[in-house]
Write an enzyme that holds these catalytic residues in place. Structure first.
Site, mmCIF file in Angstrom:
data_model
loop_
_atom_site.group_PDB
_atom_site.id
_atom_site.type_symbol
_atom_site.label_atom_id
_atom_site.label_comp_id
_atom_site.label_asym_id
_atom_site.label_seq_id
_atom_site.Cartn_x
_atom_site.Cartn_y
_atom_site.Cartn_z
ATOM 1 C CB SER A 70 -4.314 -6.630 4.865
ATOM 2 O OG SER A 70 -3.847 -5.436 4.301
ATOM 3 C CE LYS A 82 -11.186 -7.566 0.698
ATOM 4 N NZ LYS A 82 -9.831 -7.044 0.640
ATOM 5 N NE ARG A 116 -2.758 -7.806 -3.970
ATOM 6 C CZ ARG A 116 -3.541 -8.278 -3.008
ATOM 7 N NH1 ARG A 116 -3.048 -8.463 -1.807
ATOM 8 N NH2 ARG A 116 -4.801 -8.571 -3.238
ATOM 9 C CG HIS A 156 -1.864 -1.085 1.359
ATOM 10 N ND1 HIS A 156 -2.012 -1.847 2.492
ATOM 11 C CD2 HIS A 156 -2.760 -1.590 0.464
ATOM 12 C CE1 HIS A 156 -2.956 -2.754 2.317
ATOM 13 N NE2 HIS A 156 -3.420 -2.634 1.081
HETATM 14 O O1 PNS Z 1 -8.877 -2.937 0.658
HETATM 15 P P1 PNS Z 1 -10.120 -3.467 0.034
HETATM 16 O O2 PNS Z 1 -10.931 -4.212 1.045
HETATM 17 O O3 PNS Z 1 -9.841 -4.280 -1.214
HETATM 18 O O4 PNS Z 1 -10.997 -2.186 -0.444
HETATM 19 C C1 PNS Z 1 -12.289 -2.342 -0.998
HETATM 20 C C2 PNS Z 1 -12.984 -0.979 -1.106
HETATM 21 C C3 PNS Z 1 -12.981 -0.266 0.244
HETATM 22 C C4 PNS Z 1 -12.244 -0.118 -2.104
HETATM 23 C C5 PNS Z 1 -14.433 -1.228 -1.613
HETATM 24 O O5 PNS Z 1 -15.035 -2.217 -0.829
HETATM 25 C C6 PNS Z 1 -15.277 0.034 -1.557
HETATM 26 O O6 PNS Z 1 -15.107 0.941 -2.342
HETATM 27 N N1 PNS Z 1 -16.190 0.095 -0.558
HETATM 28 C C7 PNS Z 1 -17.041 1.246 -0.316
HETATM 29 C C8 PNS Z 1 -18.482 0.982 -0.758
HETATM 30 C C9 PNS Z 1 -18.628 1.216 -2.237
HETATM 31 O O7 PNS Z 1 -18.351 2.267 -2.760
HETATM 32 N N2 PNS Z 1 -19.046 0.156 -2.933
HETATM 33 C C10 PNS Z 1 -19.164 0.150 -4.370
HETATM 34 C C11 PNS Z 1 -17.782 -0.064 -4.984
HETATM 35 S S1 PNS Z 1 -17.930 -0.757 -6.518
#
Ligand code: PNS
Length: 167
Positions: A135, A41, A97, A17
């Site tokens: 993570s 998750k 990645r 990150h």
């Molecule tokens: O680190 P991660 O868990 O891969 O991040 C995922 C994240 C936070 C980018 C994604 O879950 C997100 O954007 N969540 C916020 C809710 C949202 O906007 N959902 C629609 C996205 S398509």
């Protein structure tokens, strides 16, 4: 002024990150680390405030001061695109990645574009030496007493050590 948002769970932040954000800071004038309060998750191991504090320390300890000054760290709940709009950001930054990341990232990028056509997603290929990192693996290794000092910044190691194996 080009403003980007780097959203994620960051539970915890890894060297991968940090690599992505420092490269994003070379392209954008302002980058917001946007820490999702309740990742879908799994139950987060670090509370939002701890994640924010670890990221701030990690950025300040690893980036030159002029770069660190252009990286803001905030939490958010709700849609990423709404957070972007609230910060006048027109770019979302994500790291890739491996090919396995591609499908879900493609889906998110297209969905966000549908929700907010004025916001585009920009991908940075995570540096090869960090491309194996995740993570969730860090959490598992640390909980089982393994050494994660090559995977996460000292700000995270300090917090993991403070918890021992009680993750
Ligand atoms: O680190 P991660 O868990 O891969 O991040 C995922 C994240 C936070 C980018 C994604 O879950 C997100 O954007 N969540 C916020 C809710 C949202 O906007 N959902 C629609 C996205 S398509």
């Amino acid at each position: 002024m080009k403003i980007a948002v780097y959203p994620g769970s960051f539970d915890p932040i890894t060297f991968g990150h940090l690599d992505v954000v420092s490269r994003a800071a070379a392209v954008f004038d302002q980058v917001y680390f946007a820490v999702l309060v309740n990742p879908r998750k799994s139950e987060p191991i670090f509370a939002t405030d701890e994640r924010l504090a670890a990221i701030r320390e990690a950025v300040d300890e690893s980036c030159p001061p002029d770069v660190a000054a252009r990286i803001a760290i905030e939490s958010f709940d709700g849609l990423t695109v709404d957070f972007c709009r609230g910060r006048d950001a027109t770019f979302v930054v994500r790291g890739l990645r491996a090919i396995s990341d591609f499908e879900s990232e493609l889906q998110m990028a297209h969905t966000n574009r549908k929700l907010a056509p004025e916001i585009d997603t920009v991908f940075f290929m995570t540096a090869l030496e960090h491309s194996y990192l995740s993570s969730s693996l860090v959490k598992e290794i640390s909980a089982l007493g393994g050494d994660v000092t090559q995977m996460v910044p000292p700000a995270v190691v300090r917090r993991l050590n403070a918890r021992g194996r009680s993750l």
